[in-house]
Design a protein around this motif. Structure first.
Motif, PDB file in Angstrom:
ATOM      1  N   ALA A 287       0.830  -1.202   0.000  1.00  0.00           N
ATOM      2  CA  ALA A 287       0.000   0.000   0.000  1.00  0.00           C
ATOM      3  C   ALA A 287       0.865   1.253   0.000  1.00  0.00           C
ATOM      4  CB  ALA A 287      -0.931  -0.007   1.211  1.00  0.00           C
ATOM      5  N   ALA A 288       1.940   1.227   0.782  1.00  0.00           N
ATOM      6  CA  ALA A 288       2.824   2.382   0.866  1.00  0.00           C
ATOM      7  C   ALA A 288       3.544   2.633  -0.455  1.00  0.00           C
ATOM      8  CB  ALA A 288       3.837   2.174   1.987  1.00  0.00           C
ATOM      9  N   PHE A 289       3.978   1.566  -1.126  1.00  0.00           N
ATOM     10  CA  PHE A 289       4.627   1.735  -2.430  1.00  0.00           C
ATOM     11  C   PHE A 289       3.707   2.498  -3.391  1.00  0.00           C
ATOM     12  CE2 PHE A 289       7.108  -2.548  -2.015  1.00  0.00           C
ATOM     13  CZ  PHE A 289       7.864  -2.008  -0.980  1.00  0.00           C
ATOM     14  N   ALA A 290       2.453   2.078  -3.428  1.00  0.00           N
ATOM     15  CA  ALA A 290       1.497   2.714  -4.336  1.00  0.00           C
ATOM     16  C   ALA A 290       1.274   4.181  -3.975  1.00  0.00           C
ATOM     17  CB  ALA A 290       0.170   1.954  -4.311  1.00  0.00           C
ATOM     18  N   ARG A 291       1.187   4.465  -2.679  1.00  0.00           N
ATOM     19  CA  ARG A 291       0.986   5.857  -2.260  1.00  0.00           C
ATOM     20  C   ARG A 291       2.179   6.728  -2.666  1.00  0.00           C
ATOM     21  NH1 ARG A 291      -1.248   3.174   2.561  1.00  0.00           N
ATOM     22  NH2 ARG A 291      -3.525   3.452   2.520  1.00  0.00           N
ATOM     23  N   ASP A 292       3.378   6.197  -2.503  1.00  0.00           N
ATOM     24  CA  ASP A 292       4.560   6.978  -2.871  1.00  0.00           C
ATOM     25  C   ASP A 292       4.688   7.157  -4.383  1.00  0.00           C
ATOM     26  OD1 ASP A 292       5.475   7.606  -0.314  1.00  0.00           O
ATOM     27  OD2 ASP A 292       6.581   5.735  -0.114  1.00  0.00           O
ATOM     28  N   ALA A 293       4.344   6.123  -5.138  1.00  0.00           N
ATOM     29  CA  ALA A 293       4.360   6.255  -6.596  1.00  0.00           C
ATOM     30  C   ALA A 293       3.346   7.298  -7.043  1.00  0.00           C
ATOM     31  CB  ALA A 293       4.071   4.913  -7.257  1.00  0.00           C
TER      32      ALA A 293
ATOM     33  N   ALA B 249       2.227   9.844  -5.271  1.00  0.00           N
ATOM     34  CA  ALA B 249       2.708  11.158  -4.861  1.00  0.00           C
ATOM     35  C   ALA B 249       3.734  11.703  -5.850  1.00  0.00           C
ATOM     36  CB  ALA B 249       3.310  11.082  -3.459  1.00  0.00           C
ATOM     37  N   ALA B 250       4.617  10.835  -6.335  1.00  0.00           N
ATOM     38  CA  ALA B 250       5.616  11.275  -7.312  1.00  0.00           C
ATOM     39  C   ALA B 250       4.954  11.704  -8.622  1.00  0.00           C
ATOM     40  CB  ALA B 250       6.631  10.164  -7.561  1.00  0.00           C
ATOM     41  N   CYS B 251       3.946  10.953  -9.037  1.00  0.00           N
ATOM     42  CA  CYS B 251       3.220  11.316 -10.265  1.00  0.00           C
ATOM     43  C   CYS B 251       2.537  12.676 -10.121  1.00  0.00           C
ATOM     44  CB  CYS B 251       2.171  10.259 -10.592  1.00  0.00           C
ATOM     45  SG  CYS B 251       2.823   8.675 -11.132  1.00  0.00           S
TER      46      CYS B 251
END
Length: 213
Positions: free
Chosen positions: A37-43, A45-47
């Protein structure tokens, strides 16, 4: 002269966190779920912090988690099954009607070290060509990003996807792009992403994990 797109729309395929990252050996199911879940949130945020990206559409079969990401600024599109590539093609076809001037970009969600600078550099190259493009992962076998105009949009994520995209005539995006190339499938990839510097969500999730090794 290549006609530059009006901007890019990112398609971010997201599995249910409860079923993702099964290869993160040595971690509990709860820890793997939190990290996915955290990976997706960080990806995401970068987008959202990348100026050339106009829209981000989460493609997922997990309506609850998709809604969580929508609250952070994403749009959502349901994954009706048929595999990752089919889901991405369906989402791109739906977007074509309302966003014909935006070039679709399929981006993996397991990129916790992704930086807007990496995305901006890659997309600047993409904007200079009408050809389909892809970003090879750090291991040299996979793909972390694929993009093409709607008529040519035919992603080939999966086993040996870098070779599959190359065989299809897709142009490999040059440059170091460390955060964009470092996807995380296992604890080795996680350690390498951590060395690059992960996003806030992943850093928080890692604080509660006992990482093997």
């Amino acid at each position: 002269m290549v006609s530059r797109p009006d901007g890019f729309v990112v398609l971010l395929p997201v599995k249910s966190p409860g079923t993702g990252k099964s290869r993160l050996a040595g971690l509990s199911d709860c820890e793997r779920s939190r990290l996915a879940a955290a990976f997706a949130r960080d990806a995401l945020a970068a987008c959202l912090a990348t100026p050339a990206i106009t829209r981000v559409v989460v493609v997922s079969d997990d309506a609850e988690f998709a809604a969580d990401l929508a609250a952070l600024g994403a749009e959502t599109y349901p994954d009706a099954g048929g595999g990752l590539n089919a889901a991405l093609r369906q989402a791109a076809a739906a977007l074509r009607i309302g966003a014909p001037g935006l070039r679709p970009v399929a981006l993996c969600a397991d990129l916790p070290a992704l930086r807007p600078e990496d995305l901006a550099t890659a997309l600047d190259f993409v904007a200079s060509t009408a050809a389909p493009c892809f970003v090879e992962d750090a291991d040299g076998t996979g793909t972390t990003l694929y993009t093409a105009w709607y008529d040519d949009f035919d992603p080939r994520f999966g086993s040996a996807s870098a070779a599959a995209h190359t065989s299809a005539g897709t142009t490999s995006v040059p440059g170091d792009l460390p955060g964009l190339r470092r996807d995380v499938d296992d604890v080795t990839g996680l350690a390498e992403a951590s060395a690059l510097g992960v996003g806030l969500a992943t850093a928080g999730a890692l604080a509660g994990c006992a990482i093997p090794g």
